[in-house]
Write a protein that holds these residues in place. Structure first.
Motif: not given
Lengths: 167, 345
Positions: B121-122, B124-125
């Protein structure tokens, strides 16, 4: 250490939120709002809510604010084109803002702010635990809110398609 | 947190930063050489043997050029734009596991800057933040073409982020973890995720092309319609930052693709190598294999750029919304059903 970080980040949040309001240019407001959301992400990390932090980062900073910026850039608002607001609106705004402050102060007085906040379940914010909570005890509300989002999405598509039907 | 730990991480960060910059530098050279090869030309061959010093010459040229800031543009944001683009490109490398821990001078050193448990997710962020550099720069230039390009970049990134996220969800259903370290560790030997998620990989790869603004999706810098795109008004090293950010993005997304789907530092026969070469050299060979995969992906990026013509804007949006997103959702459902059936029996 984490208390000092909290006070530092909280100060930044307040400064950036004030800049959102005081910035003359709407694009600058949005950029300050992005910074505000970034400080919120740090707050979530301090609360050990990693999943919420990353989702706030991706959804609010990465997607919703991009759309805000997108729309504002398309509108290309300038000082000349911005309509001047009538004094009536200003008075109404002041009254509404005052009411909000009174409510906030009232609720803050009711809550016992002197006792330090202790998380009942510090590991709740980790992805695995959060998932188990959401798909266990909170399955129904979770699914219902997804239905709500779906309805909103269908509504938005329908609204934007209206012109094609009439033509 | 002892000092040794901080020094170790600092050295690791410096090394990774240096490697990404060198790879980005030589990607510009490789891009021109690959283009020349595909078009039956020679390419740059003046600076040094085979033109190997060309990136240095380009860098010197970039620094020496006159720096122009348009008087009507927003000065601060004009400077922030390229800086943000480069920053967002660089910080993605922090969670990528470059190899298994190495034993150096009696000390085991992890080849990953940080193993946060939401690593995917990091990434992705960081990817979703990357568009701000383009948007802010394009808007601050106060140029209609730059603004159009910024708007294109924003809508393209948002559209393809959705399909990208959906394709990762199918992968996560299988891996049961968001930590990149564990995802790579699960693909031991030749047990790579791409054999189980071929469709997911193809969707992810197409989306990476769109997210890095590479051809055939380089609509934001479509020079036939928009002059130079969002960096029309930029000169000197600020322009260099934008161009550099694109190559670093390409490097990072190649690394992510290699780590998520193509096994990262894993290769067939790695156990044999590990028992014979010991804990110092075997992990380094794994890292070498990882970089080989990354270089192959970078070559693929360039190969596609010089082979496939640019999409039209409506084709781009149709492919994203009507092609990739339904495919990615179907992929999630199929993966979910198959996993449910396997768990049942």
């Amino acid at each position: 250490m984490s208390t000092q970080v909290f006070y530092f980040v909280a100060t930044l949040s307040i400064i950036f939120s004030l800049m959102v309001i005081f910035a003359k240019n709407p694009i600058h407001s949005v950029l300050y709002l992005i910074l505000t959301f970034f400080t919120f992400t740090v707050h979530y990390v301090l609360l050990n809510a990693q999943f919420l932090a990353v989702v706030n980062f991706i959804v609010y900073m990465g997607a919703i604010m991009v759309l805000f910026l997108f729309v504002l850039m398309l509108l290309n608002l300038n000082k000349e084109t911005e309509p001047s607001k009538s004094p009536l609106i200003k008075i109404v705004g002041v009254i509404a803002g005052g009411c909000l402050i009174v409510t906030l102060i009232g609720s803050l007085k009711a809550a016992s702010i002197s006792s330090p906040l202790i998380l009942k379940n510090p590991g709740l914010g980790l992805v695995e635990n959060l998932g188990k909570e959401l798909f266990g005890p909170f399955l129904l509300p979770f699914e219902l809110s997804s239905l709500l989002l779906l309805a909103a999405m269908v509504g938005a598509v329908l609204l934007s398609k209206r012109d094609e039907v009439e033509a | 947190m002892d000092t040794g730990f901080i020094i170790e991480k600092f050295i690791l960060v410096a090394v990774i930063f240096g490697i990404s910059l060198v790879i980005a530098m030589y990607s510009t050279y490789a891009e021109r050489k690959v283009a020349a090869f595909l078009q039956d030309r020679l390419g740059p061959d003046r600076a040094g043997p085979f033109g190997i010093l060309q990136p240095l010459a380009d860098g010197v040229k970039m620094f020496m050029k006159e720096e122009i800031i348009p008087t009507t543009s927003n000065r601060w944001l004009f400077i922030v734009g390229p800086g943000l683009a480069l920053l967002c490109a660089c910080i993605g490398t922090a969670v990528i596991p470059w190899g298994t821990p190495v034993l150096i001078a009696g000390k085991t050193i992890s080849l990953q800057v940080t193993d946060i448990n939401v690593g995917v997710l990091y990434i992705f962020g960081v990817v979703s933040l990357g568009v701000y550099g383009v948007m802010i720069g394009g808007w601050a230039s106060n140029n209609k073409y730059s603004l159009l390009s910024a708007i294109r970049a924003a809508s393209q990134n948002i559209s393809y982020e959705i399909a990208m996220g959906l394709s990762i969800i199918a992968l996560l259903l299988m891996t049961n973890t968001l930590s990149l370290k564990e995802i790579v560790a699960q693909q031991h030997g030749l047990n790579w995720n791409v054999w189980y998620q071929p469709l997911g990989f193809i969707i992810f790869m197409v989306c990476s092309f769109a997210e890095t603004n590479r051809a055939p999706f380089d609509l934001p810098e479509c020079e036939t319609e928009l002059i130079g795109g969002y960096h029309t008004e930029y000169s000197s090293m600020k322009l260099g930052f934008y161009l550099f950010a694109e190559y670093i993005n390409m490097f990072v997304s190649s690394a992510v693709m290699a780590a998520l789907y193509w096994g990262g530092y894993n290769y067939p026969g790695m156990d044999y190598v590990a028992t014979h070469l010991g804990p110092t050299w075997a992990p380094l060979i794994g890292t070498g294999v990882f970089f080989l995969k990354i270089v192959l992906f970078i070559f693929f990026f360039m190969w596609v750029r010089w082979t496939i013509p640019r999409f039209r804007y409506d084709q781009l949006m149709n492919l994203g919304w009507k092609g990739l997103i339904p495919l990615a959702i179907a992929n999630i459902i199929i993966t979910g059903v198959v996993i449910a059936i396997i768990e049942k029996f």
